[in-house]
Design a protein around this motif. Structure first.
Motif, PDB file in Angstrom:
ATOM      1  N   TYR A   2      -9.581   4.684   4.289  1.00 37.07           N
ATOM      2  CA  TYR A   2     -10.788   4.299   5.001  1.00 37.07           C
ATOM      3  C   TYR A   2     -12.023   4.804   4.265  1.00 37.07           C
ATOM      4  CZ  TYR A   2      -7.711   3.230   8.941  1.00 37.07           C
ATOM      5  OH  TYR A   2      -6.739   2.704   9.735  1.00 37.07           O
ATOM      6  N   LEU A   3     -13.106   4.056   4.387  1.00 28.81           N
ATOM      7  CA  LEU A   3     -14.368   4.450   3.752  1.00 28.81           C
ATOM      8  C   LEU A   3     -15.041   5.544   4.572  1.00 28.81           C
ATOM      9  CD1 LEU A   3     -16.629   4.045   1.662  1.00 28.81           C
ATOM     10  CD2 LEU A   3     -17.568   2.280   3.166  1.00 28.81           C
ATOM     11  N   SER A  10      -4.768   1.750   1.794  1.00 26.73           N
ATOM     12  CA  SER A  10      -5.066   2.058   3.207  1.00 26.73           C
ATOM     13  C   SER A  10      -5.963   3.284   3.358  1.00 26.73           C
ATOM     14  CB  SER A  10      -3.768   2.264   4.005  1.00 26.73           C
ATOM     15  OG  SER A  10      -3.021   1.081   4.064  1.00 26.73           O
ATOM     16  N   ALA A  66     -14.635  -0.582  -1.551  1.00 27.93           N
ATOM     17  CA  ALA A  66     -13.911   0.137  -0.491  1.00 27.93           C
ATOM     18  C   ALA A  66     -12.877  -0.768   0.175  1.00 27.93           C
ATOM     19  CB  ALA A  66     -14.906   0.656   0.548  1.00 27.93           C
ATOM     20  N   ASN A  67     -13.178  -2.062   0.323  1.00 26.53           N
ATOM     21  CA  ASN A  67     -12.212  -2.994   0.903  1.00 26.53           C
ATOM     22  C   ASN A  67     -10.987  -3.140   0.013  1.00 26.53           C
ATOM     23  OD1 ASN A  67     -13.670  -3.601   3.240  1.00 26.53           O
ATOM     24  ND2 ASN A  67     -14.839  -5.214   2.240  1.00 26.53           N
ATOM     25  N   LEU A  95      -9.858  -0.892  -2.076  1.00 30.61           N
ATOM     26  CA  LEU A  95      -9.108   0.362  -1.976  1.00 30.61           C
ATOM     27  C   LEU A  95      -8.343   0.435  -0.661  1.00 30.61           C
ATOM     28  CD1 LEU A  95      -8.573   3.028  -3.459  1.00 30.61           C
ATOM     29  CD2 LEU A  95     -10.512   4.013  -2.227  1.00 30.61           C
ATOM     30  N   PHE A  96      -8.944  -0.093   0.402  1.00 32.88           N
ATOM     31  CA  PHE A  96      -8.270  -0.095   1.703  1.00 32.88           C
ATOM     32  C   PHE A  96      -7.046  -1.008   1.675  1.00 32.88           C
ATOM     33  CE2 PHE A  96      -7.567  -1.896   5.923  1.00 32.88           C
ATOM     34  CZ  PHE A  96      -7.450  -0.743   6.693  1.00 32.88           C
ATOM     35  N   LEU A 117     -19.088  -1.766  -0.372  1.00 32.58           N
ATOM     36  CA  LEU A 117     -18.125  -2.257   0.621  1.00 32.58           C
ATOM     37  C   LEU A 117     -16.995  -3.036  -0.039  1.00 32.58           C
ATOM     38  CD1 LEU A 117     -20.492  -3.429   3.513  1.00 32.58           C
ATOM     39  CD2 LEU A 117     -19.072  -1.373   3.427  1.00 32.58           C
ATOM     40  N   CYS A 137     -12.491  -1.742   5.701  1.00 28.53           N
ATOM     41  CA  CYS A 137     -12.618  -0.331   5.323  1.00 28.53           C
ATOM     42  C   CYS A 137     -13.492   0.446   6.306  1.00 28.53           C
ATOM     43  CB  CYS A 137     -13.195  -0.218   3.920  1.00 28.53           C
ATOM     44  SG  CYS A 137     -14.882  -0.868   3.761  1.00 28.53           S
ATOM     45  N   HIS A 193     -15.144  -6.363   6.886  1.00 22.78           N
ATOM     46  CA  HIS A 193     -15.051  -5.168   6.036  1.00 22.78           C
ATOM     47  C   HIS A 193     -14.066  -4.189   6.685  1.00 22.78           C
ATOM     48  CE1 HIS A 193     -18.414  -6.624   3.680  1.00 22.78           C
ATOM     49  NE2 HIS A 193     -19.125  -6.749   4.777  1.00 22.78           N
ATOM     50  N   THR A 239       0.878  -1.178   0.000  1.00 19.56           N
ATOM     51  CA  THR A 239       0.000   0.000   0.000  1.00 19.56           C
ATOM     52  C   THR A 239       0.910   1.222   0.000  1.00 19.56           C
ATOM     53  OG1 THR A 239      -0.106   0.228   2.415  1.00 19.56           O
ATOM     54  CG2 THR A 239      -1.713  -1.269   1.384  1.00 19.56           C
ATOM     55  N   GLN A 263     -13.173   0.388   9.574  1.00 19.11           N
ATOM     56  CA  GLN A 263     -12.470   0.644  10.834  1.00 19.11           C
ATOM     57  C   GLN A 263     -12.462   2.142  11.155  1.00 19.11           C
ATOM     58  OE1 GLN A 263      -8.651  -1.361  11.345  1.00 19.11           O
ATOM     59  NE2 GLN A 263      -9.142  -2.671   9.600  1.00 19.11           N
TER      60      GLN A 263
END
Length: 334
Positions: free
Chosen positions: A145-146, A143, A135-136, A138-139, A132, A189, A187, A14, A191
């Motif tokens: 966050y959504l 790294s 977004a996961n 992308l996380f 989701l 993202c 999920h 990342t 967090q």
């Protein structure tokens, strides 16, 4: 380059996780390189690789052959989302079969399972699952966050409340925490950066959502939460005084006060109760019929026990089958 020499590369997992990796041997194929990276770094998801190509001012290009790599390459991990094609026939046949099974196996008891050791996060709507999933990815790659919108959070919490209610109407603090932890585990993202456990906000939101969900169930006439209404007199029916004898379900009471089964009213269940008494007076009662009638009248018995609190002698006379060995064992399941 020889295949047995060591290989040193700069690996971009990342934007915030860039590592120096040394492999004992230089892989001969891209598949071999991916396999060695998974083993070396403990990566449990599928990915492809890009590398900085010196011919294009070190711009990233897809890696298709390890011979293209320079001596000490910079390689970037790109997560791959795998979609399994399903035919329309399979979708409709499975859906129909499942619906038929649920109808045939419908029980008058609303809850048949206790709280699981590990809470399984349910599947959300198609739109929420897609957002989701993106977004996961992308996380995992950057790294990031959504940023959860109000509408998205509402849909997530509503679905979680429905799933939690299948186990208990009154989850405890550890149970709320286990659901929140399971949510960010499935999920990542979702967090929360400012929280030590990464899910304290979700835990608090779940508590409020569950209280709102119980209110909706109470207003729709669901008995297992309606019985707890009116403790302060605010929800008491007919202007009655506050109910001070309220008792919530204990840990072992999965179905504390279920509604009557669909298609049955008080009179119908009283008829089934009379049939049970007549059957138990026979020398050899029909065990299958007794079990069927006892399951059918479970909600009626619970209503009598909670609301009227009858004496044991009354219960023995009215429900003689309740004290047989088979029914004592069945009560553990209920």
């Amino acid at each position: 380059m020889t295949a047995n020499q060591k290989m040193t590369l700069r690996l971009i997992l990342t934007e915030a996780d860039i590592r120096k990796v040394i492999l004992n041997t230089r892989p001969s194929t891209v598949e071999d390189l991916i396999s060695k990276l998974k083993e070396s770094l403990g990566l449990h998801y599928n990915f492809s690789l890009q590398y900085q190509d010196p011919d294009f001012n070190n711009e990233l290009c897809n890696l298709t052959d390890t011979e293209e790599l320079p001596g000490k390459p910079t390689v970037k991990v790109i997560s791959v989302l795998e979609l399994v094609p399903v035919s329309s026939d399979e979708v409709f046949s499975d859906t129909t079969s499942t619906a038929q099974t649920e109808i045939l196996s419908h029980s008058p008891q609303e809850r048949l399972k206790k709280w699981p050791e590990f809470f399984d996060i349910p599947t959300f709507s198609v739109d929420v699952e897609y957002r989701l999933r993106q977004a996961n990815l992308l996380f995992m790659s950057e790294s990031i966050y959504l940023k959860v919108t109000k509408e998205l959070k509402h849909e997530i919490l509503e679905r979680l409340a429905e799933s939690m209610y299948c186990y208990t109407a009154y989850p405890t603090a550890p149970q709320f925490e286990s659901v929140a932890a399971a949510l960010i585990s499935k999920h990542p993202c979702l967090q929360e950066r400012g929280s030590t456990a990464r899910c304290c906000g979700w835990k608090n939101s779940l508590k409020h959502k569950m209280a709102n969900y119980r209110t909706k169930r109470r207003q729709s006439g669901c008995l297992d939460v309606a019985v707890n209404a009116g403790k302060r007199g605010r929800h008491s029916a007919g202007g009655q005084p506050a109910n001070k004898r309220i008792k919530k379900a204990k840990k072992g009471e999965i179905n504390y006060l279920p509604n009557f089964p669909d298609g049955f009213d008080q009179a119908a269940l009283e008829g089934a109760c009379k049939d049970l008494v007549d059957e138990m007076q026979k020398r050899t009662p029909n065990g299958l019929l007794v079990k069927q009638k006892m399951d059918q009248t479970f909600a009626l018995r619970r209503n009598e026990v909670v609301e009227s609190e009858p004496a044991i002698s009354t219960m023995v006379k009215r429900w003689p089958a309740l004290f047989t060995e088979d029914q004592v064992c069945s009560r553990k399941r209920r």
